[in-house]
Design a protein around this motif. Structure first.
Motif, PDB file in Angstrom:
ATOM      1  N   ILE A 114      -3.311   3.536   5.727  1.00 52.91           N
ATOM      2  CA  ILE A 114      -4.563   3.090   5.550  1.00 52.91           C
ATOM      3  C   ILE A 114      -4.923   1.561   5.765  1.00 52.91           C
ATOM      4  O   ILE A 114      -5.713   1.203   5.078  1.00 52.91           O
ATOM      5  CB  ILE A 114      -5.061   3.199   3.647  1.00 52.91           C
ATOM      6  CG1 ILE A 114      -3.909   2.688   2.953  1.00 52.91           C
ATOM      7  CG2 ILE A 114      -5.106   4.979   3.699  1.00 52.91           C
ATOM      8  CD1 ILE A 114      -4.194   2.842   1.429  1.00 52.91           C
ATOM      9  N   LYS A 123       0.600  -1.340  -0.064  1.00 52.72           N
ATOM     10  CA  LYS A 123       0.138   0.084   0.010  1.00 52.72           C
ATOM     11  C   LYS A 123       1.018   1.280  -0.012  1.00 52.72           C
ATOM     12  O   LYS A 123       0.277   2.438   0.284  1.00 52.72           O
ATOM     13  CB  LYS A 123      -0.959   0.118   1.328  1.00 52.72           C
ATOM     14  CG  LYS A 123      -1.860  -0.981   1.329  1.00 52.72           C
ATOM     15  CD  LYS A 123      -3.174  -0.776   0.404  1.00 52.72           C
ATOM     16  CE  LYS A 123      -4.098  -1.831   0.201  1.00 52.72           C
ATOM     17  NZ  LYS A 123      -4.784  -2.417   1.239  1.00 52.72           N
ATOM     18  N   ASP A 133       2.390   3.146  -2.188  1.00 47.03           N
ATOM     19  CA  ASP A 133       2.242   4.110  -3.294  1.00 47.03           C
ATOM     20  C   ASP A 133       0.946   4.914  -2.805  1.00 47.03           C
ATOM     21  O   ASP A 133       0.779   6.110  -2.839  1.00 47.03           O
ATOM     22  CB  ASP A 133       1.994   3.837  -4.480  1.00 47.03           C
ATOM     23  CG  ASP A 133       3.434   3.315  -4.969  1.00 47.03           C
ATOM     24  OD1 ASP A 133       4.471   3.807  -4.363  1.00 47.03           O
ATOM     25  OD2 ASP A 133       3.453   2.583  -5.994  1.00 47.03           O
ATOM     26  N   ARG A 134      -0.077   4.371  -2.445  1.00 43.23           N
ATOM     27  CA  ARG A 134      -1.247   4.943  -2.087  1.00 43.23           C
ATOM     28  C   ARG A 134      -1.256   5.775  -0.753  1.00 43.23           C
ATOM     29  O   ARG A 134      -2.031   6.616  -0.679  1.00 43.23           O
ATOM     30  CB  ARG A 134      -2.472   3.804  -1.816  1.00 43.23           C
ATOM     31  CG  ARG A 134      -3.727   4.111  -1.761  1.00 43.23           C
ATOM     32  CD  ARG A 134      -4.898   4.033  -2.845  1.00 43.23           C
ATOM     33  NE  ARG A 134      -6.053   4.483  -2.502  1.00 43.23           N
ATOM     34  CZ  ARG A 134      -6.554   5.546  -3.173  1.00 43.23           C
ATOM     35  NH1 ARG A 134      -5.558   6.147  -4.138  1.00 43.23           N
ATOM     36  NH2 ARG A 134      -7.403   6.137  -2.768  1.00 43.23           N
ATOM     37  N   GLU A 135      -0.535   5.105   0.301  1.00 39.90           N
ATOM     38  CA  GLU A 135      -0.394   5.894   1.594  1.00 39.90           C
ATOM     39  C   GLU A 135       0.219   7.142   1.230  1.00 39.90           C
ATOM     40  O   GLU A 135      -0.120   8.185   1.837  1.00 39.90           O
ATOM     41  CB  GLU A 135       0.329   5.017   2.631  1.00 39.90           C
ATOM     42  CG  GLU A 135      -0.508   3.936   2.911  1.00 39.90           C
ATOM     43  CD  GLU A 135      -0.130   3.181   4.163  1.00 39.90           C
ATOM     44  OE1 GLU A 135      -0.795   2.676   5.244  1.00 39.90           O
ATOM     45  OE2 GLU A 135       1.272   3.216   4.351  1.00 39.90           O
ATOM     46  N   LYS A 136       1.461   7.136   0.290  1.00 35.04           N
ATOM     47  CA  LYS A 136       2.108   8.274   0.162  1.00 35.04           C
ATOM     48  C   LYS A 136       1.191   9.292  -0.496  1.00 35.04           C
ATOM     49  O   LYS A 136       1.171  10.527  -0.042  1.00 35.04           O
ATOM     50  CB  LYS A 136       3.343   7.954  -1.045  1.00 35.04           C
ATOM     51  CG  LYS A 136       4.491   8.513  -0.269  1.00 35.04           C
ATOM     52  CD  LYS A 136       5.634   8.097  -1.536  1.00 35.04           C
ATOM     53  CE  LYS A 136       7.020   7.735  -1.401  1.00 35.04           C
ATOM     54  NZ  LYS A 136       7.533   7.301  -2.484  1.00 35.04           N
ATOM     55  N   PHE A 137       0.329   8.892  -1.320  1.00 33.25           N
ATOM     56  CA  PHE A 137      -0.652   9.731  -2.038  1.00 33.25           C
ATOM     57  C   PHE A 137      -1.629  10.339  -1.219  1.00 33.25           C
ATOM     58  O   PHE A 137      -2.038  11.657  -1.020  1.00 33.25           O
ATOM     59  CB  PHE A 137      -1.316   8.931  -3.288  1.00 33.25           C
ATOM     60  CG  PHE A 137      -2.283   9.441  -4.017  1.00 33.25           C
ATOM     61  CD1 PHE A 137      -2.034  10.808  -4.765  1.00 33.25           C
ATOM     62  CD2 PHE A 137      -3.716   9.551  -3.469  1.00 33.25           C
ATOM     63  CE1 PHE A 137      -3.049  11.485  -5.374  1.00 33.25           C
ATOM     64  CE2 PHE A 137      -4.517  10.199  -4.246  1.00 33.25           C
ATOM     65  CZ  PHE A 137      -4.435  11.536  -5.122  1.00 33.25           C
ATOM     66  N   LEU A 138      -2.104   9.529  -0.188  1.00 38.14           N
ATOM     67  CA  LEU A 138      -3.139  10.014   0.630  1.00 38.14           C
ATOM     68  C   LEU A 138      -2.372  10.717   2.092  1.00 38.14           C
ATOM     69  O   LEU A 138      -3.358  11.260   2.766  1.00 38.14           O
ATOM     70  CB  LEU A 138      -4.038   8.847   0.995  1.00 38.14           C
ATOM     71  CG  LEU A 138      -5.029   8.222   0.230  1.00 38.14           C
ATOM     72  CD1 LEU A 138      -5.631   7.006   0.507  1.00 38.14           C
ATOM     73  CD2 LEU A 138      -5.992   9.150  -0.389  1.00 38.14           C
TER      74      LEU A 138
END
Ligand SMILES: Nc1ncnc2c1ncn2[C@@H]1O[C@H](COP(=O)(O)OP(=O)(O)OP(=O)(O)O)[C@@H](O)[C@H]1O
Ligand SMILES: [Mg+2]
Length: 389
Positions: free
Chosen positions: A252, A241, A243-248
């Motif tokens: 998560i 996760k 990349d998604r965590e970096k984005f958000l």
């Protein structure tokens, strides 16, 4: 366990008020807005070190006053214990004249369960309501849980902050390691709790409903794990996760986002249970908790029903009374005492009692005690997870 007496000063709509309770409890009767819920809130305050309605302490101070104080005498295993809470900007809590500085110390003394009309939210509302029920329940049974929750919360806040920076990989790995190791411990506690809780919950629901609808309660995690390797599987998920965590810019995955699924005859109750069934299920959740507490402390929690039994049909409420009345001190608050004629409890007419208390004032010695308590203020509450859904 039972409460013998209570004294309130400037708490909500009460100016100076005192009352002695009977052994079995009572039905608190009075019109809307008279102060029934406020009285239950005061009794429960001792068990949680804060308002069970999630009000802030300054909201509990009577309008246009500066402080509030609640004191009470509780009996447990034939021993009397006195409790006092005073608040003016900071709060102080005293048990048998000793200062209590942390919620984890307080949890060990009193077992009180409040049945709120809002409990239905545990079923129908967001996962946060279910997590909160689960965590508060575990605090009451496994006292070490609160410390690990506190550490997890700290790591979570710092890991979320990291995503807002240009971090090094090694830094993130270090936080991942800590998050996964504490997160795995939290999940393990929750599973251990549920393993014991589920059969009691099923049995309690059967007794209330008088039939054998099958009730299940399952832990729903953000990631698939093998019970023996929760930490390893948590770490793998964090990698996936990233990349998604970096984005958000936040975490998560983890127990701060997990959920409970309650099913009736194999179907989620949120979709398939009737209004009365839902009401019985939330009552069963809390009565099952009372039994878990009894099993781990050998004392029967005090039960406070804030008009939450009125929706049950006669059979269900009779089953419930038979289940509880022998052992627990029970309080029922209601504007309609005729709903509870089958309960063999004394009636407390709150309007009359408030009238009788009208001309009471605080004595000089009480004011001195209060001042001393306020000088010794300072109390650490339970951890609050950052909102992240
Ligand atoms: N800090 C405060 N100071 C003074 N009064 C307050 C304070 N907080 C709440 N109240 C008053 O307390 C009253 C509500 O009391 P409570 O909720 O205990 O009523 P109730 O008897 O439970 O009513 P219902 O039957 O509608 O549930 C309201 O009139 C409210 O204005
Ligand atoms: Mg009320």
């Amino acid at each position: 366990m039972r409460i013998k007496s209570i004294k309130l000063n400037n708490f909500r709509n009460y100016e100076t008020f005192s009352f002695e309770f009977s052994k079995e409890g009572c039905i608190i009767v009075g019109k809307n807005g008279i102060g029934k819920t406020n009285l239950l809130e005061a009794i429960t305050y001792f068990a949680y070190g804060k308002s069970i309605l999630n009000s802030r302490d300054n909201e509990l101070v009577r309008f246009n006053e500066k402080f509030f104080r609640i004191s009470a005498l509780f009996e447990n295993h034939q021993v009397d214990n006195s409790f006092a809470i005073s608040y003016q900007n900071v709060k102080s809590i005293k048990v048998n004249d000793m200062w209590v500085k942390k919620i984890s110390e307080l949890y060990q003394y009193l077992q009180i369960i409040y049945f709120s009309p809002d409990d239905i939210n545990i079923i129908i509302n967001t996962p946060k309501n279910r997590r909160s029920f689960l965590d508060l329940s575990i605090y009451k049974v496994f006292w070490g849980y609160i410390e690990i929750m506190k550490m997890y919360q700290n790591v979570l806040v710092q890991r979320n902050a990291l995503f807002k920076t240009d971090y090094h990989k090694a830094e993130k790995n270090a936080w991942d390691e800590q998050l996964a190791s504490m997160g795995a411990e939290i999940i393990d506690y929750r599973l251990k709790f549920l393993e014991r809780f589920a059969p009691i919950f099923q049995k309690t629901y059967e007794t209330i409903s008088g039939n054998s609808e099958k009730i299940e309660i399952e832990y729903i995690s953000q990631f698939k794990f093998d019970h023996k390797h929760i930490k390893r599987d948590f770490l793998n998920e964090l990698k996936k996760k990233e990349d998604r965590e970096k984005f958000l810019q936040r975490t998560i995955v983890g127990p701060h986002l997990d959920d409970l699924l309650i099913k009736i005859n194999g179907n989620p109750v949120i979709m398939y249970a009737s209004q009365g069934q839902k009401r019985s299920i939330v009552i069963a959740l809390k009565i099952a908790l009372a039994e878990m507490i009894y099993k781990s402390t050998s004392s029967f929690p005090i039960l406070l029903f804030d008009d939450t039994l009125a929706e049950l049909d006669k059979d269900r409420s009779r089953n419930l009374i038979e289940l509880l009345a022998k052992n627990h001190q029970i309080f029922i608050a209601t504007p309609n005492k005729e709903h509870y004629t089958h309960f063999n409890l004394p009636i407390l007419n709150l309007e009359e009692l408030i009238d009788e208390n009208k001309n009471k004032v605080m004595q000089d010695t009480q004011i001195e005690t209060l001042e001393k308590e306020l000088e010794n203020g300072g109390f650490e509450e339970e951890p609050q997870m950052p909102e992240a859904e």
